[in-house]
Scaffold this active site. Structure first.
Site, PDB file in Angstrom:
ATOM      1  CB  ILE A  14      -0.973   0.005   1.191  1.00 12.39           C
ATOM      2  CG1 ILE A  14      -1.930  -1.190   1.092  1.00 12.39           C
ATOM      3  CG2 ILE A  14      -1.776   1.310   1.210  1.00 12.39           C
ATOM      4  CD1 ILE A  14      -2.992  -1.253   2.163  1.00 12.39           C
ATOM      5  CG  HIS A  15       2.324   2.309  -3.793  1.00 13.16           C
ATOM      6  ND1 HIS A  15       1.832   3.187  -4.713  1.00 13.16           N
ATOM      7  CD2 HIS A  15       2.075   1.063  -4.273  1.00 13.16           C
ATOM      8  CE1 HIS A  15       1.321   2.514  -5.734  1.00 13.16           C
ATOM      9  NE2 HIS A  15       1.449   1.213  -5.488  1.00 13.16           N
ATOM     10  CB  ALA A  16       1.678   7.641  -2.611  1.00 11.04           C
ATOM     11  N   PRO A  18      -2.553   3.802  -3.997  1.00  9.48           N
ATOM     12  CG  PRO A  18      -1.701   1.685  -3.492  1.00  9.48           C
ATOM     13  CD  PRO A  18      -1.389   2.941  -4.229  1.00  9.48           C
ATOM     14  CB  ALA A  19      -2.290   5.217   0.752  1.00 11.04           C
TER      15      ALA A  19
END
Length: 88
Positions: A14-16, A18-19
């Site tokens: 969960i990187h930028a 999808p966050a």
């Protein structure tokens, strides 16, 4: 309260991006929406909180929701997880 367990299926974690998608969706609901990973619970309406968890590929995590629209919220969150290829 409703709770659902997921397993992260996105190789990048969960990187930028999808966050941000998750935060934007969670923010549409009145209910309190939290994500729990390794006994740490953060507000799913906070991008910094979500990013601080460092959820990696293959890791299990939970989303719990409490409030007037919790059923709608969990359905939509589960739907976006599958649509974006984030988690099962």
């Amino acid at each position: 309260m409703v709770e659902k367990q997921f397993t992260l299926t996105d190789q990048a974690g969960i990187h930028a991006r999808p966050a941000a998608i998750l935060v934007n969706l969670a923010s549409k609901f009145e209910s309190e929406v939290n994500i729990v990973h390794r006994e740490k619970k953060v507000n799913l309406k906070s991008i910094l909180g979500v990013m601080s968890l460092g959820i990696a590929y293959g890791t299990e995590f939970k989303v719990n929701i409490e409030g007037s629209d919790e059923e709608d919220a969990i359905k939509e969150i589960e739907k976006i997880m599958h649509k974006e290829g984030l988690a099962e």
